[in-house]
Design an enzyme around this catalytic site. Structure first.
Site, mmCIF file in Angstrom:
data_model
loop_
_atom_site.group_PDB
_atom_site.id
_atom_site.type_symbol
_atom_site.label_atom_id
_atom_site.label_comp_id
_atom_site.label_asym_id
_atom_site.label_seq_id
_atom_site.Cartn_x
_atom_site.Cartn_y
_atom_site.Cartn_z
ATOM 1 C CG ASP A 498 -2.333 0.597 1.030
ATOM 2 O OD1 ASP A 498 -2.340 1.465 0.125
ATOM 3 O OD2 ASP A 498 -3.249 0.285 1.758
ATOM 4 C CG ASP A 568 -9.462 2.373 -0.275
ATOM 5 O OD1 ASP A 568 -8.977 1.312 -0.610
ATOM 6 O OD2 ASP A 568 -9.084 3.285 0.303
#
Ligand code: GLA
Length: 751
Positions: A498, A568
């Site tokens: 990430d 997301d």
């Protein structure tokens, strides 16, 4: 001033093919280079004074002298015949790689700062080399090809006064309508020179009758399509965030005004890079267009001492004369075959369950095992432990950089947890954010100077974290050793890498003053270096990239990770736009997509479980929910959903993708198809976004089938219809009751 004549040195590696290696031909008499890629030709010429000039890019042409296209005879100021007004010549010639300061007032592709503090430069041809295959770009991701799959032209040029050698590198792919470009600079002179701009491509168009398509958005709303006609002046997208960004993807298509999914011309440009970028179309006084793409030159400078070199990353250029759809399919084929690497390149990916939306930071060993137990019973194959397992991380305010196990949460340690999960027959994956450092971390206490920062200025926090200076080898080595400790300690088979903030106060504690502006790029090179190390040391690990969702969905990342978390936003309806936009240049097989719980955590929408499955099935597929808590009916549906995913995954992963609906134009429905390469099988998916009163059945034309073949839909083997009927007349999708409904149809060739 008289123009000097240029020297021609031809080095052709493949001797028995004369001045040609497969797809690249040199016509010495006309000093014309023709690059043939499948059905595409790209032609350039060494014009007056040795300037490499652009002649043509489009549908494949036979071997002819196309010098007339340069319209040199229309220009009264051609220096060779009339040197009086050389600047006018410079301002109109379509340059292959335009320089700065000698009368071309359009935007340049490169710029320097020489020892005298001046920025004038000029580029002239010296020699060239043609050979089979494609060179690697040192330290950079790039598409690859075997010797018989592509041909490369290296055009050696120089900026004589500064002694800079500039090599324009072109590769033409044999089986795909793809030309790639990159540029290599080497200081062959006596004095240091700064590159203050080093773009990777310039393509000059002879008119400006194009629409510019870009992929724009924000967090949770990535890669929405925008399309607008070119107009006078400069239209650009860029990133100065240190990553390719949620806001603008490093992709541009210039398409003819009439272009649809199926017809019209489309030129796609995609930058194989994950940092700051710039892409611009400029319409000139003569209604021509210059397109440029490369590393953003804002705050960029690169010092080249005598003998040093710099490589500008690759731009992929795709041409289609059959609309935007064919352009996309060419990108998909290229990336699936010539960019994505590793053991999962051609493999179905494990069906995973990720605990982020299930637990956020609130989990422990038992909770994860409970999820894994239930998931394994339903056929889910891998548990991914997301953020919160390290340091003392209970929220996003600490511990980045402390990549050791948070024993309070993971009682019994990591190996114990992984072993338990493995015993259930499941693989185990783990989350890292290796480029970051929290102020509240042991690492920051020990090495505050490792954060990117400008001396004397307050550091700006974002998500309560700073960014590590990845230009430093010692920093990368340290993170590497921490990651290795984790990866060597347990049977980890997947990493989610990430990157959750953008760069600010970009300064390094180790680079000298005259190299500080190199940090943006050195940072990206550092990220690539660590990714290369991890993927080569642990080839069995599946790497998934992520950046606050999809802020680094770019071809640079695809070189290291065969899949990238798309967004997301896991809401199935929001995903229609996100995945549609992403598919413009990225293959569906690379799109991280999960079924999550409802009401959706980002938008609060509730959609049927089956629709969530059908939308996630277009990507890598997995679950992001607490499987111990969801409604029993949803839990019961999971085995069937998994069987459906397995049934169609080969088609989705390897087939040709056709977008049929367009949610950007009509947000009430969407549809798409995947057709096998041999056209013997096709999957059709339909989503009814909104139920409508009195809109009876809808006729939808299928795409990509063979008109001569006959097909039946799996649920109705008696009804056989020709591909011609299915594509020209279409199928009826009956009126469906309710919003957010989905249907899938499976067409099989009737033998
Ligand atoms: C980012 C990712 C999410 C999740 C969180 C964890 O936002 O996109 O999927 O991993 O970080 O902090």
């Amino acid at each position: 001033m008289k123009c000097e004549t240029f020297t021609v040195i031809i080095i052709v590696e493949n001797k028995d093919k004369g001045a040609t290696a497969m797809g690249i031909y040199y016509n010495e008499k006309a000093s014309l280079f023709r690059l043939d890629a499948k059905d595409t030709s790209y032609i350039l010429k060494i014009a007056s004074c040795g300037y490499p000039a652009h002649v043509y890019f489009g549908k494949r042409l036979p071997d002819e002298d196309l010098t007339y296209l340069l319209r040199l005879d229309e220009n009264p100021f051609t220096p060779e015949t009339n040197n009086r007004d050389k600047a006018c010549y410079h301002d109109t010639l379509p340059f292959e790689y335009p320089s700065f300061g000698t009368g071309d007032y359009r935007e340049p592709a490169f710029k320097i700062l020489d020892e005298n503090g001046c920025s004038t430069c000029s580029l002239t041809y010296v020699s060239h080399r043609i050979y089979g295959g494609k060179p690697k770009l040192e330290g950079l991701p790039a598409t690859f090809a075997e010797e018989n799959e592509a041909t490369t032209l290296e055009l050696y040029c120089e900026d004589k006064a500064s002694g800079l050698q500039i090599v324009l590198v072109y590769t033409a792919f044999e089986e795909l309508d793809v030309i790639t470009r990159s540029v290599r600079f080497e200081n062959k002179g006596e004095n240091a020179v700064y590159l203050t701009r080093a773009f990777s491509t310039c393509v000059e168009f002879d008119d400006c009758n194009y629409d510019m398509i870009t992929l724009n958005g924000s967090w949770a709303r990535e890669r929405h399509i925008e399309r607008a006609p070119l107009h006078h002046g400069k239209q650009l997208i860029d990133s100065m965030r240190g990553e390719s960004s949620h806001q603008n993807n490093p992709f541009v298509a210039l398409v003819s005004h009439n272009a649809t999914e199926q017809i019209g011309e489309a030129y796609g440009f995609n930058f194989v890079y994950s940092g700051n970028f710039f892409a611009q179309a400029e319409v000139t006084q003569h209604k021509k267009a210059r397109f440029l793409m490369g590393i953003n030159s804002l705050d960029f400078s690169w010092l080249l001492e005598k003998g040093e070199s710099f490589v500008a990353p690759e731009v992929v250029m795709v041409y289609s004369d059959e609309g935007i759809g064919k352009m996309s399919r060419t990108f998909h084929d290229l990336y699936r075959q010539h960019l994505i690497r590793g053991q999962y390149k051609d493999k179905r990916r494990p069906i995973l369950i990720n605990n982020w939306e299930a637990t956020y930071f609130n989990f422990n060993t038992q909770k994860l095992i409970d999820i894994a137990k239930e998931a394994s019973k339903l056929g889910i194959e891998m548990l991914v432990m997301d953020d919160g397992w390290f340091g003392h991380r209970d929220s996003d305010n600490s511990s980045l950089g402390d990549w050791f196990v948070y024993e309070k949460k993971l009682e019994g340690g990591l190996k114990n947890l992984v072993d338990e999960v493995n015993k259930l027959g499941m693989k185990f994956g783990i989350w890292f954010e290796p480029e970051m450092i929290s102020p509240d971390s042991e690492l920051f206490k020990a090495h505050p100077e490792w954060a990117i920062q400008v001396k004397g200025r307050e550091l700006t926090l974002c998500r309560e974290q700073y960014v590590l200076d990845y230009s430093r080898e010692d920093v990368r080595d340290y993170v590497h050793s921490m990651m290795k400790d984790i990866l060597d300690n347990a049977n980890i088979e997947y990493i989610k890498w990430d990157m959750n903030r953008q760069l600010t106060e970009v300064g390094s504690q180790t680079l000298p003053k005259n190299r500080q502006r190199e940090l943006w790029h050195r940072y990206v090179l550092g990220v690539y270096d660590l990714m290369e190390r991890i993927t080569s040391e642990y080839p069995h690990i599946l790497l998934e990239n992520c950046s606050g969702g999809g802020a680094r969905f770019d071809p640079g990342m695809l070189y290291y990770s065969p899949q990238i978390w798309c967004s997301d936003d896991t809401d199935a309806i929001e995903r229609l736009k996100i995945q549609h936009g992403t598919s413009i240049c990225y293959p569906c097989s690379a799109m991280g997509a999960h079924v999550s719980d409802c009401p959706n955590h980002t938008v609060g929408r509730s959609t049927p479980f089956s629709t969530r499955g059908h939308v996630a099935m277009v990507g890598t597929f997995g679950y992001e929910l607490d499987v111990t808590k969801i409604p029993q009916a949803d839990r019961d549906a999971i085995p069937g959903q998994i069987a459906e995913f397995n049934k169609y995954n080969t088609l989705v992963r390897t087939g040709d993708h056709y977008r049929i609906g367009n949610v950007f134009e009509d947000n009430t429905w969407d549809a798409w198809m995947f057709v096998s390469k041999d056209k013997s099988e096709a999957l059709f998916e339909f989503i009814q976004v909104l139920g409508r009163p009195n809109e009876r059945s809808r006729r939808i034309k299928l795409c990509g089938l063979c008109p001569e073949k006959y097909y039946y839909e799996e649920s109705n083997p008696e009804l056989k219809l020709s591909g011609a009927a299915l594509m020209n007349a279409g199928i009826n999708i009956g009126n469906i009751w309710g919003d957010y409904q989905s249907r899938i149809l499976h067409f099989i060739e009737a033998k």
